[in-house]
Design a protein around this motif. Structure first.
Motif, PDB file in Angstrom:
ATOM      1  N   UNK A  39      37.371  28.198  20.325  1.00  0.00           N
ATOM      2  CA  UNK A  39      37.742  29.575  19.868  1.00  0.00           C
ATOM      3  C   UNK A  39      37.378  30.484  19.056  1.00  0.00           C
ATOM      4  N   UNK A  40      37.900  31.398  18.556  1.00  0.00           N
ATOM      5  CA  UNK A  40      37.314  32.475  17.573  1.00  0.00           C
ATOM      6  C   UNK A  40      38.021  32.220  16.253  1.00  0.00           C
ATOM      7  N   UNK A  41      39.272  31.683  16.091  1.00  0.00           N
ATOM      8  CA  UNK A  41      39.912  31.452  14.775  1.00  0.00           C
ATOM      9  C   UNK A  41      39.180  30.504  13.858  1.00  0.00           C
ATOM     10  N   UNK A  42      38.538  30.710  13.069  1.00  0.00           N
ATOM     11  CA  UNK A  42      37.777  29.912  12.207  1.00  0.00           C
ATOM     12  C   UNK A  42      38.312  29.704  10.750  1.00  0.00           C
ATOM     13  N   UNK A  43      39.528  30.108  10.751  1.00  0.00           N
ATOM     14  CA  UNK A  43      40.329  30.163   9.160  1.00  0.00           C
ATOM     15  C   UNK A  43      40.432  28.736   8.893  1.00  0.00           C
ATOM     16  N   UNK A  44      40.947  27.733   9.760  1.00  0.00           N
ATOM     17  CA  UNK A  44      41.106  26.363   9.191  1.00  0.00           C
ATOM     18  C   UNK A  44      39.678  25.721   9.052  1.00  0.00           C
ATOM     19  N   UNK A  45      38.842  26.123   9.897  1.00  0.00           N
ATOM     20  CA  UNK A  45      37.562  25.632   9.835  1.00  0.00           C
ATOM     21  C   UNK A  45      36.795  25.817   8.312  1.00  0.00           C
ATOM     22  N   UNK A  46      36.946  27.318   7.995  1.00  0.00           N
ATOM     23  CA  UNK A  46      36.344  27.650   6.681  1.00  0.00           C
ATOM     24  C   UNK A  46      37.058  26.950   5.466  1.00  0.00           C
ATOM     25  N   UNK A  47      38.328  26.516   5.644  1.00  0.00           N
ATOM     26  CA  UNK A  47      39.044  25.873   4.696  1.00  0.00           C
ATOM     27  C   UNK A  47      38.640  24.416   4.671  1.00  0.00           C
ATOM     28  N   UNK A  48      38.404  23.849   5.783  1.00  0.00           N
ATOM     29  CA  UNK A  48      38.169  22.423   5.784  1.00  0.00           C
ATOM     30  C   UNK A  48      36.735  22.476   5.140  1.00  0.00           C
ATOM     31  N   UNK A  49      35.637  23.226   5.756  1.00  0.00           N
ATOM     32  CA  UNK A  49      34.478  23.244   5.113  1.00  0.00           C
ATOM     33  C   UNK A  49      34.323  23.481   3.423  1.00  0.00           C
ATOM     34  N   UNK A  50      35.045  24.221   3.273  1.00  0.00           N
ATOM     35  CA  UNK A  50      35.279  24.449   1.546  1.00  0.00           C
ATOM     36  C   UNK A  50      35.698  23.272   0.927  1.00  0.00           C
ATOM     37  N   UNK A  51      36.661  22.856   1.495  1.00  0.00           N
ATOM     38  CA  UNK A  51      37.174  21.511   0.761  1.00  0.00           C
ATOM     39  C   UNK A  51      36.247  20.494   0.511  1.00  0.00           C
ATOM     40  N   UNK A  52      35.291  20.201   1.592  1.00  0.00           N
ATOM     41  CA  UNK A  52      34.057  19.417   1.384  1.00  0.00           C
ATOM     42  C   UNK A  52      33.171  19.834   0.304  1.00  0.00           C
ATOM     43  N   UNK A  53      32.894  21.274   0.304  1.00  0.00           N
ATOM     44  CA  UNK A  53      31.866  21.834  -0.210  1.00  0.00           C
ATOM     45  C   UNK A  53      32.316  21.705  -1.863  1.00  0.00           C
ATOM     46  N   UNK A  54      33.702  21.954  -2.047  1.00  0.00           N
ATOM     47  CA  UNK A  54      34.177  22.022  -3.385  1.00  0.00           C
ATOM     48  C   UNK A  54      34.305  20.471  -3.846  1.00  0.00           C
ATOM     49  N   UNK A  55      34.585  19.634  -3.045  1.00  0.00           N
ATOM     50  CA  UNK A  55      34.727  18.360  -3.476  1.00  0.00           C
ATOM     51  C   UNK A  55      33.472  17.768  -3.847  1.00  0.00           C
ATOM     52  N   UNK A  56      32.196  17.952  -3.552  1.00  0.00           N
ATOM     53  CA  UNK A  56      30.986  17.807  -3.989  1.00  0.00           C
ATOM     54  C   UNK A  56      30.352  18.402  -5.097  1.00  0.00           C
ATOM     55  N   UNK A  57      30.713  19.679  -5.383  1.00  0.00           N
ATOM     56  CA  UNK A  57      30.044  20.659  -6.364  1.00  0.00           C
ATOM     57  C   UNK A  57      30.913  20.542  -7.550  1.00  0.00           C
ATOM     58  N   UNK A  58      32.181  20.486  -7.533  1.00  0.00           N
ATOM     59  CA  UNK A  58      33.101  20.780  -8.915  1.00  0.00           C
ATOM     60  C   UNK A  58      33.037  19.547  -9.757  1.00  0.00           C
ATOM     61  N   UNK A  59      33.121  17.955  -9.230  1.00  0.00           N
ATOM     62  CA  UNK A  59      33.069  17.063 -10.209  1.00  0.00           C
ATOM     63  C   UNK A  59      31.975  17.040 -11.290  1.00  0.00           C
ATOM     64  N   UNK A  60      30.673  17.203 -10.725  1.00  0.00           N
ATOM     65  CA  UNK A  60      29.629  17.395 -11.776  1.00  0.00           C
ATOM     66  C   UNK A  60      29.821  18.507 -12.811  1.00  0.00           C
ATOM     67  N   UNK A  61      29.764  19.756 -12.072  1.00  0.00           N
ATOM     68  CA  UNK A  61      29.695  21.016 -12.623  1.00  0.00           C
ATOM     69  C   UNK A  61      30.694  21.219 -13.778  1.00  0.00           C
ATOM     70  N   UNK A  62      32.081  20.773 -13.420  1.00  0.00           N
ATOM     71  CA  UNK A  62      33.099  20.756 -14.368  1.00  0.00           C
ATOM     72  C   UNK A  62      33.171  19.652 -15.597  1.00  0.00           C
ATOM     73  N   UNK A  63      32.490  18.374 -14.939  1.00  0.00           N
ATOM     74  CA  UNK A  63      32.466  17.494 -16.117  1.00  0.00           C
ATOM     75  C   UNK A  63      31.509  18.121 -17.110  1.00  0.00           C
ATOM     76  N   UNK A  64      30.106  18.425 -16.760  1.00  0.00           N
ATOM     77  CA  UNK A  64      29.247  18.928 -17.641  1.00  0.00           C
ATOM     78  C   UNK A  64      29.836  20.050 -18.464  1.00  0.00           C
ATOM     79  N   UNK A  65      30.505  21.059 -17.965  1.00  0.00           N
ATOM     80  CA  UNK A  65      30.999  22.264 -18.672  1.00  0.00           C
ATOM     81  C   UNK A  65      31.942  22.011 -19.730  1.00  0.00           C
ATOM     82  N   UNK A  66      33.060  21.100 -19.263  1.00  0.00           N
ATOM     83  CA  UNK A  66      34.007  20.610 -20.385  1.00  0.00           C
ATOM     84  C   UNK A  66      33.896  19.613 -20.933  1.00  0.00           C
ATOM     85  N   UNK A  67      33.400  18.397 -20.626  1.00  0.00           N
ATOM     86  CA  UNK A  67      33.218  17.017 -21.344  1.00  0.00           C
ATOM     87  C   UNK A  67      31.852  17.424 -22.234  1.00  0.00           C
ATOM     88  N   UNK A  68      31.067  17.757 -21.653  1.00  0.00           N
ATOM     89  CA  UNK A  68      29.639  17.686 -22.520  1.00  0.00           C
ATOM     90  C   UNK A  68      29.278  19.202 -23.002  1.00  0.00           C
TER      91      UNK A  68
END
Length: 254
Positions: A58-87
Motif C-alpha cells: 500500500x501507499x502508507x509509508x509512515x511506519x516504513x519511514x520511521x523504521x528506516x530512520x531508526x536503523x539509520x540513526x542507530x548507525x549514525x549517532x553513536x560515533x558522531x555523538x561520541x566524538x562531539x561530546x566525549x572527544x
C-alpha cells in the motif's frame, strides 16, 4: 575504524565505531545523503525497498519511514555523538558531506566522510552538533515528511531515542564529565537552547526534547520503573507487530 574512535569503541562496542568510516573517496555504491534529501524518487525507492523487507503493502509509508530512520540513526549517532561530546571533535556531518552505504532491505550499513573535521574543544553544544542536527537530520527528516506524511515529532523522537543511551553511557564511563552532562541536558532536555540559550543562529528551537512518562510494571516477580519513549515510532502499524514495551501509546500504559 577511524583511529580517533578506537579508544571509545572497544569490544562489543566496536561495531558502533566502525559504522563511520573516513577515506578520500566514498565507496562505490554509497549514496550521497544530499542526494537522498534532494531526490524524492531516490528516497522513495529506498523506502520501497525497506517496505518490501518489512512486508508493507500500500501507499502508507509512515511506519516504513520511521523504521528506516531508526536503523539509520542507530548507525549514525553513536560515533558522531561520541566524538562531539566525549572527544570534543566535530566530524563533517552535513548532508552534502556524508555518504551512506545501504544493504539488503535498505538498512544502513555504514556512513562515510572524506575528511576528519576538526577539534572544537570549548565550543558550545550547538556549535558541535549544528551540522549533524540542522544540516543533516533536519533536511533528511523534512524529505521523509514530504514523501510519507510522517510527523516530525516521530522522527525527532527516534533521534532522541538513539542519542540518549550514547550520552548516558558517555556520562557513566567518564565518571559524570561536566561537559558531557551539559551536552545531555542541552540536547535532550532544553527545548529553548536553539532560541535563547547557546545559539549561533537564533530562531531554531531544539526539537529533541519531549515528555517522558515513567510507569511501574511487574516482571520477574518484582516491580520495576520503566521510562517510556518520548514518541510512538509506529511500530504497531507494521505487519504482524504490536506496540513495543516502552510505547507511550500502548494501552498497557494509558
Amino acid at each position: 575504524m577511524i583511529a580517533l574512535l578506537e579508544p571509545l569503541f572497544q569490544g562489543d562496542l566496536a561495531p558502533h565505531g566502525e559504522a563511520l568510516q573516513c577515506a578520500p573517496q566514498a565507496p562505490a555504491g554509497a549514496l550521497h545523503v544530499a542526494g537522498l534529501v534532494r531526490s524524492p524518487d531516490l528516497l522513495g525507492r529506498v523506502l520501497r525497498q525497506h517496505a518490501t523487507h518489512l512486508g508493507v503493502e500500500g501507499d502508507d509509508l509512515r511506519a516504513v519511514a520511521s523504521s528506516w530512520s531508526l536503523d539509520y540513526l542507530g548507525m549514525l549517532l553513536p560515533p558522531a555523538a561520541a566524538a562531539a561530546s566525549v572527544l570534543q571533535h566535530v566530524f563533517p556531518m552535513a548532508a552534502d558531506q556524508v555518504w551512506v552505504r545501504l544493504g539488503p532491505g535498505a538498512h544502513a550499513l555504514s556512513f562515510h566522510i572524506c575528511n576528519l573535521g576538526q577539534q572544537r574543544r570549548g565550543a558550545s553544544t550547538e556549535e558541535r552538533y549544528s551540522a549533524l542536527l540542522r544540516q543533516h537530520l533536519e533536511p533528511l527528516f523534512l524529505a521523509l515528511r514530504r514523501l510519507t506524511g510522517i510527523a516530525a515529532k516521530i522522527l525527532w523522537g527516534n533521534a532522541a531515542r538513539n542519542l540518549e543511551p550514547v550520552l548516558d553511557q558517555a556520562v557513566a564511563l567518564t565518571g559524570g564529565s561536566p561537559p558531557i552532562v551539559h551536552d545531555r541536558q542541552q540536547l535532550l532536555h532544553n527545548p529553548a537552547w536553539g532560541i535563547a540559550g547557546e545559539t549561533t543562529e537564533p530562531g531554531w528551537a531544539n526539537p529533541l526534547p519531549g515528555p517522558q512518562r515513567e510507569v511501574r510494571m511487574r516482571f520477574d516477580g518484582r516491580a520495576h520503573t520503566v521510562k517510556l519513549h518520548r514518541q510512538c515510532c509506529l511500530f504497531h502499524l507494521l505487519p504482524g507487530e504490536d506496540y513495543c514495551g516502552a510505547c507511550p501509546l500502548s494501552p498497557t500504559h494509558r
